[in-house]
Design a protein around this motif. Structure first.
Motif, PDB file in Angstrom:
ATOM      1  N   LEU A 151      53.829  55.072  46.325  1.00 22.26           N
ATOM      2  CA  LEU A 151      52.706  54.346  45.054  1.00 22.26           C
ATOM      3  C   LEU A 151      52.392  52.864  45.532  1.00 22.26           C
ATOM      4  N   SER A 152      53.395  52.416  46.232  1.00 22.47           N
ATOM      5  CA  SER A 152      53.173  50.933  46.385  1.00 22.47           C
ATOM      6  C   SER A 152      52.054  50.823  47.633  1.00 22.47           C
ATOM      7  N   LEU A 153      51.807  51.865  48.766  1.00 21.61           N
ATOM      8  CA  LEU A 153      50.712  51.890  49.450  1.00 21.61           C
ATOM      9  C   LEU A 153      49.517  52.473  48.924  1.00 21.61           C
ATOM     10  N   ALA A 154      49.591  53.201  47.873  1.00 20.18           N
ATOM     11  CA  ALA A 154      48.338  53.808  47.268  1.00 20.18           C
ATOM     12  C   ALA A 154      47.857  52.531  46.281  1.00 20.18           C
ATOM     13  N   LEU A 155      48.827  51.763  45.826  1.00 16.21           N
ATOM     14  CA  LEU A 155      48.121  50.526  45.270  1.00 16.21           C
ATOM     15  C   LEU A 155      47.748  49.720  46.087  1.00 16.21           C
ATOM     16  N   PHE A 156      48.121  49.478  47.283  1.00  9.86           N
ATOM     17  CA  PHE A 156      47.548  48.444  48.136  1.00  9.86           C
ATOM     18  C   PHE A 156      46.003  49.018  48.403  1.00  9.86           C
ATOM     19  N   THR A 157      45.709  50.490  48.617  1.00  8.20           N
ATOM     20  CA  THR A 157      44.695  50.942  48.870  1.00  8.20           C
ATOM     21  C   THR A 157      43.710  50.908  47.825  1.00  8.20           C
ATOM     22  N   ASP A 158      44.006  50.911  46.346  1.00  9.55           N
ATOM     23  CA  ASP A 158      43.356  50.551  45.371  1.00  9.55           C
ATOM     24  C   ASP A 158      42.794  48.920  45.380  1.00  9.55           C
ATOM     25  N   LEU A 159      43.533  48.184  45.643  1.00  2.76           N
ATOM     26  CA  LEU A 159      43.179  46.764  45.591  1.00  2.76           C
ATOM     27  C   LEU A 159      42.484  46.487  46.947  1.00  2.76           C
ATOM     28  N   GLY A 160      41.932  47.307  47.629  1.00  2.00           N
ATOM     29  CA  GLY A 160      41.239  46.987  48.780  1.00  2.00           C
ATOM     30  C   GLY A 160      39.801  47.573  48.596  1.00  2.00           C
ATOM     31  N   SER A 161      39.477  48.168  47.138  1.00  2.01           N
ATOM     32  CA  SER A 161      37.919  48.408  46.849  1.00  2.01           C
ATOM     33  C   SER A 161      37.090  47.553  46.931  1.00  2.01           C
ATOM     34  N   PRO A 162      36.061  47.799  47.544  1.00  2.00           N
ATOM     35  CA  PRO A 162      34.875  46.656  47.924  1.00  2.00           C
ATOM     36  C   PRO A 162      34.395  46.436  46.447  1.00  2.00           C
ATOM     37  N   LEU A 163      34.527  47.025  45.149  1.00  2.00           N
ATOM     38  CA  LEU A 163      33.978  46.509  43.856  1.00  2.00           C
ATOM     39  C   LEU A 163      34.937  45.516  43.433  1.00  2.00           C
ATOM     40  N   PHE A 164      36.354  45.168  43.881  1.00  2.53           N
ATOM     41  CA  PHE A 164      36.682  43.995  43.206  1.00  2.53           C
ATOM     42  C   PHE A 164      36.085  42.651  43.816  1.00  2.53           C
ATOM     43  N   ASP A 165      35.539  42.648  45.007  1.00  2.59           N
ATOM     44  CA  ASP A 165      35.238  41.538  45.649  1.00  2.59           C
ATOM     45  C   ASP A 165      33.517  41.259  45.161  1.00  2.59           C
ATOM     46  N   MET A 166      32.898  42.423  44.986  1.00  2.00           N
ATOM     47  CA  MET A 166      31.528  42.455  44.403  1.00  2.00           C
ATOM     48  C   MET A 166      31.459  41.987  42.950  1.00  2.00           C
ATOM     49  N   TYR A 167      32.245  42.249  42.313  1.00  2.00           N
ATOM     50  CA  TYR A 167      32.411  41.826  40.807  1.00  2.00           C
ATOM     51  C   TYR A 167      33.476  40.730  40.536  1.00  2.00           C
ATOM     52  N   LYS A 168      33.940  40.192  41.831  1.00  4.41           N
ATOM     53  CA  LYS A 168      34.606  38.829  41.631  1.00  4.41           C
ATOM     54  C   LYS A 168      35.890  38.851  40.821  1.00  4.41           C
ATOM     55  N   PHE A 169      36.471  40.443  40.628  1.00  7.08           N
ATOM     56  CA  PHE A 169      37.505  40.640  39.851  1.00  7.08           C
ATOM     57  C   PHE A 169      38.825  40.191  40.588  1.00  7.08           C
ATOM     58  N   LYS A 170      39.695  39.013  40.167  1.00 10.20           N
ATOM     59  CA  LYS A 170      40.859  38.935  40.821  1.00 10.20           C
ATOM     60  C   LYS A 170      41.961  39.520  40.149  1.00 10.20           C
ATOM     61  N   ILE A 171      42.888  40.319  40.889  1.00  8.81           N
ATOM     62  CA  ILE A 171      43.978  41.014  40.125  1.00  8.81           C
ATOM     63  C   ILE A 171      45.096  39.984  39.726  1.00  8.81           C
ATOM     64  N   GLU A 172      45.025  39.014  40.582  1.00  8.17           N
ATOM     65  CA  GLU A 172      45.993  37.782  40.269  1.00  8.17           C
ATOM     66  C   GLU A 172      45.856  37.457  38.790  1.00  8.17           C
ATOM     67  N   ASP A 173      44.634  37.262  38.424  1.00 10.94           N
ATOM     68  CA  ASP A 173      44.251  36.558  37.113  1.00 10.94           C
ATOM     69  C   ASP A 173      44.775  37.900  35.933  1.00 10.94           C
ATOM     70  N   PHE A 174      44.378  38.946  36.393  1.00 10.96           N
ATOM     71  CA  PHE A 174      45.012  40.046  35.513  1.00 10.96           C
ATOM     72  C   PHE A 174      46.640  39.985  35.290  1.00 10.96           C
ATOM     73  N   ALA A 175      47.297  39.885  36.454  1.00  9.96           N
ATOM     74  CA  ALA A 175      48.775  40.056  36.279  1.00  9.96           C
ATOM     75  C   ALA A 175      49.199  38.638  35.613  1.00  9.96           C
ATOM     76  N   SER A 176      48.668  37.695  35.646  1.00  9.07           N
ATOM     77  CA  SER A 176      48.969  36.540  34.750  1.00  9.07           C
ATOM     78  C   SER A 176      48.832  36.751  33.513  1.00  9.07           C
ATOM     79  N   GLY A 177      47.836  37.355  33.174  1.00 10.38           N
ATOM     80  CA  GLY A 177      47.629  37.435  31.655  1.00 10.38           C
ATOM     81  C   GLY A 177      48.180  38.868  30.956  1.00 10.38           C
TER      82      GLY A 177
END
Length: 288
Positions: A66-92
């Motif tokens: 699951l850790s490796l699968a999550l890493f693959t999830d976070l590498g989606s180009p959509l995160f950069d395209m829409y400027k979604f920062k997982i760190e901001d989600f984790a903090s809130g």
């Protein structure tokens, strides 16, 4: 591996009605394999370590797959395209979860303050209702069918109140969760209240504290328009046909997108139990 198996088993019963279908065990292994292949790049190995050291990925809680699968999830180009920062989600996310459980406590208190075992929310004065208490004041224990009917009626009152006032407790809850999950919450709170009355107990001073949170998955997908029909395609110019081909081949463009994030968290609940003087009876009137 054992942690990953346990979490996947729990997910199968918890997830329903989601926009992105639940990932199967085979898909987890495939995503984990993609992460392993990406580790031939030093840059990706460093990214994984940064995410693990930053608490975004928690291998100890998730297990390796699951850790490796999550890493693959976070590498989606959509995160950069829409400027979604997982760190901001984790903090809130902790604040969001605490608000959700605070709202649940307020609803619990409102339901438990009802005088009857029916547990209705904000019943208007003079409104007729079935009294689930005996003539002597002892509480009648509802069977499964009765409990289901009580919950359905409570759900209707809940939705009506949420529609009339979006800032009410039901209105706030409907803004936080899906309608399906909202109904599950109503049923659970109603059943919990009935059980408390059955055992002549009530709780007070309830507090819930979120202690540990970790991400389980962060899946994303674009929502492209449907591809053109044959007739529409024939009328298109070269540029429009190129866009349509990209839709068919699932090539990312400026389409709306959805990110579906699962979290695993630990919560500590404290409360005071108070005894109720009422007797408890079953449906045959026998005191329990």
């Amino acid at each position: 591996m054992q942690a990953s198996r346990a979490l996947l088993s729990a997910q199968s019963s918890a997830l329903k009605g989601l926009y992105i279908p639940q990932r199967t065990g085979g898909e987890v292994i495939l995503s984990a394999g993609q992460a392993c292949v990406s580790f031939f790049s030093r840059e990706n190995r460093d990214k994984f370590l940064d995410l693990a050291n930053g608490g975004i990925i928690n291998p100890q809680a998730l297990g390796v797959p699951l850790s490796l699968a999550l890493f693959t999830d976070l590498g989606s180009p959509l995160f950069d395209m829409y400027k979604f920062k997982i760190e901001d989600f984790a903090s809130g996310v902790k604040i969001a979860l605490e608000n959700f459980h605070r709202l649940q406590i307020e609803l619990e208190n409102e339901i438990s303050s009802s005088e009857t075992g029916k547990s209705a929310i904000n019943i208007s004065e003079g409104e007729s209702e079935t009294d689930e208490t005996s003539a002597s004041g002892a509480i009648v224990v509802p069977d499964e069918k009765m409990l289901d009917e009580m919950s359905k009626e409570l759900s209707l009152k809940f939705k009506s109140r949420a529609g009339d006032d979006t800032d009410s407790l039901p209105g706030q809850l409907l803004r936080m969760v899906t309608p399906e999950y909202c109904e599950d919450i109503i049923f659970g709170l109603n059943a919990q209240n009935v059980i408390s009355k059955m055992h002549s107990k009530k709780t007070s001073n309830m507090k819930r504290e979120i202690t540990n949170i970790t991400l389980l998955s962060a899946r994303s997908t674009a929502i492209p328009p449907p591809p053109a029909t044959e007739e529409e395609y024939e009328k298109m110019d070269e540029e429009e046909r190129e866009k349509n081909d990209k839709i068919i081949n699932n090539i990312y463009m400026e389409h709306p997108a959805v990110v579906q994030i699962e979290v695993l968290y630990q919560m500590q609940t404290t409360y005071t139990i108070e005894s109720d003087s009422d007797n408890v009876r079953d449906n045959n009137g026998k005191e329990l």
